[in-house]
Scaffold this motif. Structure first.
Motif, PDB file in Angstrom:
ATOM      1  N   PHE A 150       0.869  -1.175   0.000  1.00 56.43           N
ATOM      2  CA  PHE A 150       0.000   0.000   0.000  1.00 56.43           C
ATOM      3  C   PHE A 150       0.910   1.232   0.000  1.00 56.43           C
ATOM      4  O   PHE A 150       1.559   1.535   1.008  1.00 56.43           O
ATOM      5  N   ASN A 151       0.950   1.943  -1.122  1.00 56.76           N
ATOM      6  CA  ASN A 151       1.884   3.062  -1.308  1.00 56.76           C
ATOM      7  C   ASN A 151       1.126   4.317  -1.739  1.00 56.76           C
ATOM      8  O   ASN A 151       0.111   4.242  -2.456  1.00 56.76           O
TER       9      ASN A 151
ATOM     10  N   ASP B 282      -4.248  12.537  -2.243  1.00 51.43           N
ATOM     11  CA  ASP B 282      -4.935  11.600  -1.358  1.00 51.43           C
ATOM     12  C   ASP B 282      -5.092  10.226  -1.992  1.00 51.43           C
ATOM     13  O   ASP B 282      -5.811   9.382  -1.453  1.00 51.43           O
ATOM     14  N   SER B 283      -4.433   9.970  -3.066  1.00 49.44           N
ATOM     15  CA  SER B 283      -4.552   8.698  -3.771  1.00 49.44           C
ATOM     16  C   SER B 283      -3.427   7.759  -3.354  1.00 49.44           C
ATOM     17  O   SER B 283      -2.255   8.160  -3.265  1.00 49.44           O
ATOM     18  N   TYR B 284      -3.823   6.514  -3.105  1.00 43.07           N
ATOM     19  CA  TYR B 284      -2.878   5.466  -2.732  1.00 43.07           C
ATOM     20  C   TYR B 284      -3.057   4.302  -3.701  1.00 43.07           C
ATOM     21  O   TYR B 284      -4.123   4.110  -4.301  1.00 43.07           O
ATOM     22  N   GLN B 285      -2.009   3.505  -3.809  1.00 44.99           N
ATOM     23  CA  GLN B 285      -2.051   2.350  -4.702  1.00 44.99           C
ATOM     24  C   GLN B 285      -1.946   1.073  -3.865  1.00 44.99           C
ATOM     25  O   GLN B 285      -0.955   0.863  -3.146  1.00 44.99           O
ATOM     26  N   LEU B 286      -3.012   0.254  -3.957  1.00 46.02           N
ATOM     27  CA  LEU B 286      -3.034  -1.019  -3.244  1.00 46.02           C
ATOM     28  C   LEU B 286      -2.774  -2.145  -4.237  1.00 46.02           C
ATOM     29  O   LEU B 286      -3.475  -2.288  -5.232  1.00 46.02           O
TER      30      LEU B 286
ATOM     31  N   VAL C 126      -6.785   3.669  -4.483  1.00 43.70           N
ATOM     32  CA  VAL C 126      -7.681   3.935  -3.361  1.00 43.70           C
ATOM     33  C   VAL C 126      -7.538   5.400  -2.967  1.00 43.70           C
ATOM     34  O   VAL C 126      -6.419   5.879  -2.733  1.00 43.70           O
ATOM     35  N   LEU C 127      -8.682   6.099  -2.903  1.00 43.81           N
ATOM     36  CA  LEU C 127      -8.694   7.496  -2.483  1.00 43.81           C
ATOM     37  C   LEU C 127      -8.932   7.547  -0.982  1.00 43.81           C
ATOM     38  O   LEU C 127      -9.921   7.025  -0.479  1.00 43.81           O
ATOM     39  N   VAL C 128      -8.004   8.195  -0.246  1.00 44.63           N
ATOM     40  CA  VAL C 128      -8.063   8.230   1.209  1.00 44.63           C
ATOM     41  C   VAL C 128      -8.235   9.667   1.670  1.00 44.63           C
ATOM     42  O   VAL C 128      -7.429  10.537   1.329  1.00 44.63           O
ATOM     43  N   THR C 129      -9.290   9.906   2.429  1.00 40.56           N
ATOM     44  CA  THR C 129      -9.502  11.213   3.071  1.00 40.56           C
ATOM     45  C   THR C 129      -9.675  10.944   4.558  1.00 40.56           C
ATOM     46  O   THR C 129     -10.737  10.529   5.012  1.00 40.56           O
ATOM     47  N   THR C 130      -8.634  11.144   5.325  1.00 39.18           N
ATOM     48  CA  THR C 130      -8.638  10.806   6.749  1.00 39.18           C
ATOM     49  C   THR C 130      -8.871  12.007   7.646  1.00 39.18           C
ATOM     50  O   THR C 130      -8.789  11.872   8.867  1.00 39.18           O
ATOM     51  N   GLY C 131      -9.143  13.175   7.093  1.00 40.14           N
ATOM     52  CA  GLY C 131      -9.415  14.345   7.927  1.00 40.14           C
ATOM     53  C   GLY C 131      -8.208  14.793   8.711  1.00 40.14           C
ATOM     54  O   GLY C 131      -8.322  15.211   9.865  1.00 40.14           O
ATOM     55  N   GLY C 132      -7.029  14.733   8.134  1.00 40.36           N
ATOM     56  CA  GLY C 132      -5.808  15.208   8.797  1.00 40.36           C
ATOM     57  C   GLY C 132      -5.072  14.123   9.546  1.00 40.36           C
ATOM     58  O   GLY C 132      -3.939  14.337   9.983  1.00 40.36           O
TER      59      GLY C 132
END
Length: 231
Positions: free
Chosen positions: A145-146, A151-155, A212-218
C-alpha cells in the motif's frame, strides 16, 4: 191375652258355584308368596355377575395375544410390504434430491460434467449454481500500500487458493491505521471493484493493483491491514 208371634219367614238359600271359565281366584284361595324366590334369584344373579367380572381379567391376556398376532399378520402381507418398500424408496430419493440441491455448488465444482444436469434440476426449483465459498482456503499471499499522488494510494495484492476446486472470489476489507495502530479508515473492495473474476482457480493465484482514495481528515496513515471475506 196376647197372640203368639208368628215365626219369621225363611230366607232363600243361594249356592256359590264358580263358573268353568272364571279366571279370578276364589276368595278362599291361598295367596302365593314369591318374595323369597325373587330374593334368591337376585342373589344368584349377583353371584353370576361377580363370577363374570372375576373371569374377565383372565381373558384379557388371550385377547391381547390375538390382537398382537393379527397385527403381525397384517404387516407380513405382501401388499403391505410392497407399499412400505415404495414409501422407503420414495423417501430415499427425496433425501438424495435434497442433498444434491444443498450441495449443488460443490458437486458442480468437483465434476464439471454434472453441471448441465444440475442446471436442469435448478430450473423448476428456482435455484442457481455458484462457486463454492471456502474462505479458510483463501490467503492473501502478498500486498503493498503506497502513496501515489495527493490523497490517492495504490493497493497491490495477490490472493492464492489452497483448495483443489475453484472457489468464489472473496471481497477484501482494507483497514488503515495510525501510528498507534488504531483504525483510521475502513473500506470494502468487492470483486467488481477490483475487476476480479468470479472464481479463484484451484491451487491458483490472482493479483491486482487498485487505486484507493483516502480522506482521513488530517490523520496520518501509518499502516494498513487486509482481510479476505465473503460478504
Amino acid at each position: 191375652m196376647a197372640e203368639p208371634a208368628s215365626p219369621a219367614p225363611a230366607l232363600p238359600s243361594v249356592d256359590f258355584v264358580p263358573k268353568a271359565d272364571d279366571t279370578e281366584p276364589s276368595a278362599m284361595e291361598l295367596v302365593k308368596d314369591d318374595s323369597h324366590a325373587d330374593v334368591l334369584q337376585a342373589r344368584l344373579g349377583h353371584s353370576v355377575d361377580d363370577d363374570d367380572e372375576t373371569d374377565a381379567p383372565q381373558s384379557d391376556p388371550e385377547v391381547s395375544f390375538v390382537v398382537a398376532a393379527r397385527r403381525k399378520a397384517f404387516w407380513r402381507k405382501p401388499a403391505v410390504r410392497t407399499v412400505l418398500g415404495l414409501v422407503f424408496v420414495v423417501s430415499l430419493l427425496g433425501l438424495g434430491l435434497q442433498i444434491v440441491v444443498q450441495e449443488r455448488d460443490r458437486i458442480a465444482a468437483l465434476d464439471m460434467r454434472t453441471r448441465p444436469w444440475l442446471v436442469m434440476l435448478c430450473e423448476p426449483l428456482h435455484c442457481e449454481l455458484a462457486p463454492v465459498r471456502q474462505i479458510a482456503d483463501v490467503v492473501i499471499d502478498s500486498s503493498s500500500f503506497n502513496k501515489a499522488r495527493g490523497d490517492s494510494y495504490q493497493l497491490a495484492l495477490t490472493m492464492k487458493s489452497m483448495a483443489t476446486i475453484p472457489l468464489a472470489m472473496p471481497a477484501v476489507e482494507l483497514t488503515l491505521t495510525d501510528a498507534q495502530d488504531q483504525p483510521v479508515l475502513r473500506r470494502v473492495l468487492l470483486p467488481t471493484d477490483m475487476a476480479a473474476p468470479a472464481e479463484l482457480p484451484a491451487k491458483g493465484e490472482w493479483g491486482t493493483s487498485v487505486s484507493v482514495l483516502v480522506t482521513t481528515g488530517g490523520a496520518r496513515v501509518a499502516g494498513y491491514r487486509l482481510l479476505a471475506f465473503y460478504p
